[in-house]
Motif scaffolding. Structure first.
Motif, PDB file in Angstrom:
ATOM      1  N   PHE A   1      41.928  44.063  53.312  1.00 42.84           N
ATOM      2  CA  PHE A   1      41.144  44.784  52.314  1.00 42.84           C
ATOM      3  C   PHE A   1      41.825  44.759  50.939  1.00 42.84           C
ATOM      4  O   PHE A   1      41.143  44.742  49.906  1.00 42.84           O
ATOM      5  N   LEU A   2      43.157  44.731  50.935  1.00 38.96           N
ATOM      6  CA  LEU A   2      43.866  44.670  49.665  1.00 38.96           C
ATOM      7  C   LEU A   2      43.588  43.341  48.959  1.00 38.96           C
ATOM      8  O   LEU A   2      43.288  43.307  47.756  1.00 38.96           O
ATOM      9  N   LEU A   3      43.659  42.239  49.701  1.00 40.68           N
ATOM     10  CA  LEU A   3      43.391  40.928  49.112  1.00 40.68           C
ATOM     11  C   LEU A   3      41.933  40.811  48.694  1.00 40.68           C
ATOM     12  O   LEU A   3      41.628  40.284  47.615  1.00 40.68           O
ATOM     13  N   ALA A   4      41.024  41.297  49.545  1.00 37.00           N
ATOM     14  CA  ALA A   4      39.603  41.268  49.183  1.00 37.00           C
ATOM     15  C   ALA A   4      39.351  42.090  47.927  1.00 37.00           C
ATOM     16  O   ALA A   4      38.538  41.702  47.069  1.00 37.00           O
ATOM     17  N   GLY A   5      40.057  43.210  47.805  1.00 30.17           N
ATOM     18  CA  GLY A   5      39.912  44.036  46.602  1.00 30.17           C
ATOM     19  C   GLY A   5      40.381  43.311  45.356  1.00 30.17           C
ATOM     20  O   GLY A   5      39.757  43.404  44.295  1.00 30.17           O
ATOM     21  N   ILE A   6      41.496  42.582  45.470  1.00 28.14           N
ATOM     22  CA  ILE A   6      42.014  41.833  44.315  1.00 28.14           C
ATOM     23  C   ILE A   6      41.006  40.778  43.866  1.00 28.14           C
ATOM     24  O   ILE A   6      40.710  40.639  42.671  1.00 28.14           O
ATOM     25  N   LEU A   7      40.455  40.018  44.824  1.00 23.43           N
ATOM     26  CA  LEU A   7      39.483  38.983  44.487  1.00 23.43           C
ATOM     27  C   LEU A   7      38.218  39.588  43.872  1.00 23.43           C
ATOM     28  O   LEU A   7      37.649  39.035  42.927  1.00 23.43           O
ATOM     29  N   THR A   8      37.795  40.721  44.421  1.00 25.64           N
ATOM     30  CA  THR A   8      36.604  41.381  43.884  1.00 25.64           C
ATOM     31  C   THR A   8      36.850  41.882  42.469  1.00 25.64           C
ATOM     32  O   THR A   8      35.986  41.755  41.587  1.00 25.64           O
ATOM     33  N   VAL A   9      38.025  42.453  42.232  1.00 25.77           N
ATOM     34  CA  VAL A   9      38.370  42.928  40.895  1.00 25.77           C
ATOM     35  C   VAL A   9      38.391  41.764  39.898  1.00 25.77           C
ATOM     36  O   VAL A   9      37.914  41.892  38.761  1.00 25.77           O
ATOM     37  N   LEU A  10      38.923  40.617  40.322  1.00 19.38           N
ATOM     38  CA  LEU A  10      38.930  39.445  39.445  1.00 19.38           C
ATOM     39  C   LEU A  10      37.508  39.028  39.072  1.00 19.38           C
ATOM     40  O   LEU A  10      37.231  38.678  37.919  1.00 19.38           O
ATOM     41  N   PHE A  11      36.600  39.074  40.049  1.00 18.07           N
ATOM     42  CA  PHE A  11      35.213  38.702  39.772  1.00 18.07           C
ATOM     43  C   PHE A  11      34.573  39.679  38.791  1.00 18.07           C
ATOM     44  O   PHE A  11      33.950  39.255  37.799  1.00 18.07           O
ATOM     45  N   PHE A  12      34.716  40.971  39.053  1.00 20.14           N
ATOM     46  CA  PHE A  12      34.102  41.956  38.162  1.00 20.14           C
ATOM     47  C   PHE A  12      34.766  41.952  36.785  1.00 20.14           C
ATOM     48  O   PHE A  12      34.108  42.240  35.779  1.00 20.14           O
ATOM     49  N   ALA A  13      36.057  41.640  36.748  1.00 16.41           N
ATOM     50  CA  ALA A  13      36.722  41.516  35.449  1.00 16.41           C
ATOM     51  C   ALA A  13      36.122  40.365  34.646  1.00 16.41           C
ATOM     52  O   ALA A  13      35.885  40.481  33.436  1.00 16.41           O
ATOM     53  N   ALA A  14      35.856  39.234  35.329  1.00 19.43           N
ATOM     54  CA  ALA A  14      35.224  38.097  34.659  1.00 19.43           C
ATOM     55  C   ALA A  14      33.833  38.473  34.154  1.00 19.43           C
ATOM     56  O   ALA A  14      33.451  38.116  33.029  1.00 19.43           O
ATOM     57  N   ALA A  15      33.071  39.179  34.997  1.00 18.08           N
ATOM     58  CA  ALA A  15      31.732  39.604  34.577  1.00 18.08           C
ATOM     59  C   ALA A  15      31.808  40.574  33.403  1.00 18.08           C
ATOM     60  O   ALA A  15      31.018  40.483  32.449  1.00 18.08           O
ATOM     61  N   GLY A  16      32.765  41.521  33.459  1.00 20.98           N
ATOM     62  CA  GLY A  16      32.906  42.494  32.375  1.00 20.98           C
ATOM     63  C   GLY A  16      33.302  41.849  31.054  1.00 20.98           C
ATOM     64  O   GLY A  16      32.745  42.170  29.996  1.00 20.98           O
ATOM     65  N   VAL A  17      34.258  40.928  31.112  1.00 15.47           N
ATOM     66  CA  VAL A  17      34.674  40.231  29.892  1.00 15.47           C
ATOM     67  C   VAL A  17      33.517  39.408  29.338  1.00 15.47           C
ATOM     68  O   VAL A  17      33.295  39.360  28.117  1.00 15.47           O
ATOM     69  N   SER A  18      32.756  38.772  30.213  1.00 11.48           N
ATOM     70  CA  SER A  18      31.613  37.971  29.772  1.00 11.48           C
ATOM     71  C   SER A  18      30.553  38.844  29.108  1.00 11.48           C
ATOM     72  O   SER A  18      29.983  38.469  28.075  1.00 11.48           O
ATOM     73  N   MET A  19      30.277  40.014  29.680  1.00 11.56           N
ATOM     74  CA  MET A  19      29.299  40.917  29.072  1.00 11.56           C
ATOM     75  C   MET A  19      29.790  41.446  27.732  1.00 11.56           C
ATOM     76  O   MET A  19      29.007  41.630  26.798  1.00 11.56           O
ATOM     77  N   LEU A  20      31.097  41.650  27.615  1.00 13.28           N
ATOM     78  CA  LEU A  20      31.669  42.069  26.335  1.00 13.28           C
ATOM     79  C   LEU A  20      31.481  40.983  25.280  1.00 13.28           C
ATOM     80  O   LEU A  20      31.107  41.267  24.134  1.00 13.28           O
ATOM     81  N   PHE A  21      31.720  39.742  25.678  1.00 14.45           N
ATOM     82  CA  PHE A  21      31.504  38.632  24.752  1.00 14.45           C
ATOM     83  C   PHE A  21      30.029  38.534  24.356  1.00 14.45           C
ATOM     84  O   PHE A  21      29.704  38.235  23.195  1.00 14.45           O
ATOM     85  N   ASP A  22      29.127  38.767  25.317  1.00 16.96           N
ATOM     86  CA  ASP A  22      27.695  38.715  25.021  1.00 16.96           C
ATOM     87  C   ASP A  22      27.317  39.769  23.987  1.00 16.96           C
ATOM     88  O   ASP A  22      26.499  39.512  23.088  1.00 16.96           O
ATOM     89  N   ARG A  23      27.877  40.964  24.109  1.00 19.46           N
ATOM     90  CA  ARG A  23      27.578  42.021  23.145  1.00 19.46           C
ATOM     91  C   ARG A  23      28.085  41.661  21.757  1.00 19.46           C
ATOM     92  O   ARG A  23      27.413  41.905  20.747  1.00 19.46           O
ATOM     93  N   ARG A  24      29.277  41.074  21.701  1.00 20.51           N
ATOM     94  CA  ARG A  24      29.821  40.659  20.410  1.00 20.51           C
ATOM     95  C   ARG A  24      28.947  39.580  19.782  1.00 20.51           C
ATOM     96  O   ARG A  24      28.687  39.587  18.575  1.00 20.51           O
TER      97      ARG A  24
END
Length: 253
Positions: free
Chosen positions: A214-237
């Motif tokens: 679950f720890l490794l799955a959490g890390i991979l999931t966080v990386l995915f959501f981080a990518a989505a969050g950064v992308s949405m931030l770029f879209d807003r800019r």
């Protein structure tokens, strides 16, 4: 610079990169024994479980052992010489980049390289479980003689695949910056991303170690959501800049 001057510059940087690779291979050749011992640990575990000597690394020709060491030396040499040849590539293309492109390139490399090496380390955790899983399909009375070159190719390709998997979030951000995918489009795939991360983690960790899975799955999931969050931030800019550009510069007549 003229085309001829560019070709001279390219030849110079290629020679420096090649020399660095040769030096890295010489250094790596010296440490091939511990590397071979590390990647063949699953074979020794299988032999102990079987209680016989019918699971071993097999060298099928006179030059197989030397060939294996050269393959390992070349691979490790690429990694050891990476700072040199990466700098040569960067120094060659940097004069043709804009300041914005340079900033994006530096950010991409600074994010992708550490994630790739973390992924390779996780790949080392996966290898024993995959090999033991495949060994389980060996019929009773069968033997497991692993061809040295094929075995190394399997391990090396698996490490590369897992390393690239860890860099995929950075590629998602790069696609967003290039205008190929929006942040919302990336976020819509969160269910599939979590499923893949969970299956991946189940392979990478021992079956009894639920916490690590679950720890490794959490890390991979966080990386995915981080990518989505950064992308949405770029879209807003981008949206704000576009809106500012479309605003009238003065009062209407």
């Amino acid at each position: 610079m003229s085309i001829g001057a560019h070709l001279v510059e390219l030849r110079k940087r290629l020679m420096i990169a090649a020399l660095a690779l040769v030096v890295g291979m010489v250094v790596a050749f010296v440490i091939t024994d511990p590397i071979i011992h590390l990647i063949t640990e699953p074979i020794r575990v299988i032999a102990e479980r079987r209680g016989d000597d019918f699971s071993a690394l097999n060298f099928t020709s006179v030059t197989s052992a030397f060939d294996l060491r050269m393959r390992i030396a070349f691979t490790i040499g690429i990694f050891l010489s990476a700072p040199v040849w990466l700098w040569q590539i960067w120094a060659f293309i940097m004069p043709g980049l804009t300041r914005k492109e340079i900033r994006y390139t530096v950010g991409f490399v600074a994010s992708a390289v550490p994630l790739f090496f973390v992924g390779c380390w996780v790949g080392l955790l996966i290898v024993p479980h995959v090999i033991e899983l495949m060994w389980g399909f060996t019929p009773e009375g069968g033997v497991n003689f692993y061809n040295a070159v094929d075995y190394y190719d399997f391990v090396f390709k698996l490490l590369i695949v897992v390393g690239v998997a860890f860099v995929l979030p950075v590629f998602l951000v790069a696609l967003n910056v290039a205008g190929v995918m929006s942040g919302k489009a990336i976020l819509k795939g969160w269910r599939v991303a979590i499923l893949i991360a969970t299956l991946f983690s189940a392979l990478a960790t021992p079956a009894a170690d639920i916490i690590s899975m679950f720890l490794l799955a959490g890390i991979l999931t966080v990386l995915f959501f981080a990518a989505a969050g950064v992308s949405m931030l770029f879209d807003r800019r981008k949206a704000r800049r576009l809106a500012a550009a479309e605003m009238p510069s003065g009062p209407l007549a």
